[in-house]
Design an enzyme around this catalytic site. Structure first.
Site, PDB file in Angstrom:
ATOM      1  CB  THR A 133      -0.887   0.076   1.251  1.00 46.27           C
ATOM      2  OG1 THR A 133      -0.053   0.233   2.423  1.00 46.27           O
ATOM      3  CG2 THR A 133      -1.756  -1.149   1.398  1.00 46.27           C
ATOM      4  CG  ASP A 134       1.012   6.011  -1.009  1.00 46.15           C
ATOM      5  OD1 ASP A 134       1.934   6.163  -0.175  1.00 46.15           O
ATOM      6  OD2 ASP A 134       0.742   6.869  -1.876  1.00 46.15           O
ATOM      7  CD1 TRP A 135       4.573   5.070   5.295  1.00 45.90           C
ATOM      8  CD2 TRP A 135       4.476   3.925   3.382  1.00 45.90           C
ATOM      9  NE1 TRP A 135       5.688   4.244   5.235  1.00 45.90           N
ATOM     10  CE2 TRP A 135       5.649   3.530   4.079  1.00 45.90           C
ATOM     11  CE3 TRP A 135       4.209   3.317   2.165  1.00 45.90           C
ATOM     12  CZ2 TRP A 135       6.533   2.572   3.591  1.00 45.90           C
ATOM     13  CZ3 TRP A 135       5.100   2.362   1.671  1.00 45.90           C
ATOM     14  CH2 TRP A 135       6.239   2.012   2.379  1.00 45.90           C
TER      15      TRP A 135
END
Length: 507
Positions: free
Chosen positions: A232-234
């Site tokens: 995931t993106d953060w």
């Protein structure tokens, strides 16, 4: 589940608690080890134009301190080179620094399409053209991974604006999606095989990227044949259980005991252990790719400064030259603009590098014992005209035959997390240029910024050099170009409309 995957028995036999713990990071930057197989934890770090390994506590917006590293030109300038070999070399250099700083995976490159010139993160992306974006992204990946360090191709997909990026729904028809917005990712995946792919925050046609089975499995894995890990993106997880069922393997960052909720989901039938096994196997495969990395060798930062200088100079775009360049010397030249001494050389946000050695244009002249006839002209950040600074600049300009003005977009204009409000330069820059042009001298403009700008003065000046965001060696690179040591060979990788009214997506 992707069609190709067969899960080894040793993965299936791991304790459930351990498997669930592997599905999320250990803090901001650490991927958990698999002790049962003798696999140690490893670190990931931004970014696409230089390493951003944070010193202490982590954040995804570039606020906390980071270890020094080479700040190369951003993607906006790299794309101007159209030079895949040059980008490959840069990737190799970033990998060397990653090994020096004990980082196993570099979070880049970004290959999202520049749909609108006001996107605050355009500096981090290559082009509006999917072929160029994909080829440049693939070259970066190949360079980094040639040294064994992994990459994370991002932000998959259709993350084309920062405004409401966490929730926005990108509604795109099938043809545009495949031929424009997905094409750079397809090219990079097929040609370079990135170790990881980072999914975006946004929704695509109603479904969040992190839980989009069509995006992550049907297209990425089954159609394109991707065999790596999806991270995931953060903070991009929306549904803990649906994400793991739909192709997201690793959640970053790892905050708290995420395994407790995941176990609860299994008990309620919202998540199957078979889905968990798929994710764990992809994490295991990534471990195998980076387990033999040799950390701690020399980072070669001085050598990489020279490479950053070469890339910046060669990629710069000479938009206009009415015989005023190259300069024979700086003896009869007035240098104006705060950016000459306080350069705008990189973007703000998760890709923000703590530069190993930042050299401005004024400092570069000083290093070569060249006298700089210099005046500030305007404040480095903001719109407001400073009458004192402007008048000092005009007085200096009256004494010289050639005037070089450094202008562009301040830090506050563009960043990860928000979009620009306008396509124009600050009033202070425009005012200075207008008043200098009125002196009827030869005028050269050096433009710095991460994206497209309105240039109402273009027909009134003799020279225009576009450097976008040229990295830590921006100063000496511009000196090299102005004195004719390097031929600025860059070409525009995106459309420059005359005004924002001419932008199709602006209506």
């Amino acid at each position: 589940m992707a069609q190709y995957q067969k899960i080894p028995d040793e993965i299936k036999l791991l304790p459930l608690k351990k498997k669930l713990e592997l599905l999320y990071g250990d803090g901001f930057w650490k991927v958990r080890g698999i002790e049962d197989f003798g696999l140690k934890p490893f670190l990931v770090a931004d970014g696409p134009h230089g390493l951003r390994k944070q010193v202490d506590k982590g954040d995804q917006l570039g606020i906390m301190a980071a270890f020094p590293a080479t700040c190369f030109p951003t993607a906006s300038l790299l794309a101007c080179s159209f030079d895949q070999d040059l980008i490959f070399q840069m990737g190799q250099a970033i990998a060397r620094e990653a090994l020096h700083q004990h980082v196993a995976v570099v979070l880049g490159p970004g290959v999202n399409i520049k749909r609108n010139p006001l996107c605050g993160r355009n500096f981090e992306y290559f082009s509006e053209d999917p072929l160029l974006s994909g080829k440049m992204g693939a070259a970066f990946i190949k360079g980094v991974q040639s040294r064994g360090v992994g990459t994370s191709l991002k932000h998959y997909a259709a993350n084309n604006q920062e405004t409401n990026r966490l929730t926005i729904n990108a509604v795109i028809d099938a043809r545009a999606l495949h031929e424009i917005y997905l094409k750079p990712f397809e090219i990079a995946v097929k040609e370079a095989k990135p170790y990881t792919i980072m999914c975006s925050y946004n929704r695509i046609n109603g479904t969040y990227s992190s839980e989009n089975n069509w995006l992550l499995n049907d297209v990425l894995r089954n159609k394109w044949g991707y065999r790596g890990l999806v991270v995931t993106d953060w903070g991009a997880i929306n549904d803990d259980f649906l994400a793991r069922k739909s192709g997201t393997d690793l959640e970053m960052p790892g905050i708290g005991r995420r395994d407790i909720n995941l176990k609860r989901g299994i008990k309620k039938g919202l998540l199957d252990e078979d889905d968990v096994n798929v994710c764990v196997n992809n994490i295991y495969e990534l471990h195998l790719k980076v387990k033999e990395l040799e950390y701690g060798n020399d980072g070669h930062y001085e050598e990489h400064f020279s490479l950053a200088r070469k890339i910046a100079a060669e990629s710069s775009v000479l938009l206009k030259n009415n015989g005023v360049l190259p300069l024979k010397s700086f003896d009869n030249v007035a240098i104006l603009g705060a950016f000459a001494a306080l350069p705008r050389y990189q973007g703000t946000g998760s890709s923000k590098v703590n530069p190993f050695r930042l050299v401005s244009f004024i400092e570069a002249l000083k290093n070569e014992n060249i006298k700089a006839n210099y005046a500030l002209g305007y404040k480095s950040n903001g719109d407001e005209i400073d009458d004192k600074f402007e008048q000092e600049a005009l007085e200096l300009a009256k004494q010289k035959d050639i005037i070089v003005i450094f202008a562009g977009l301040p830090d506050a204009y563009e960043s990860e997390g928000f979009d620009r409000s306008k396509m124009s330069l600050p009033d202070s820059h425009l005012s200075l240029i207008e008043k200098v042009v009125a002196l009827k001298k030869k005028v050269i403009i050096i433009l710095a910024g991460g994206s497209v700008m309105e240039l109402p003065f273009a027909d009134q000046v003799d020279g225009l050099l576009l450097t976008y965001l040229a990295g830590e060696a921006c100063g000496p690179a511009v000196v090299d170009v102005l004195l004719g040591r390097v031929n600025p060979s860059g070409k525009l990788p995106e459309t420059w409309p005359l005004t924002y009214k001419d932008v199709p997506s602006g209506n």
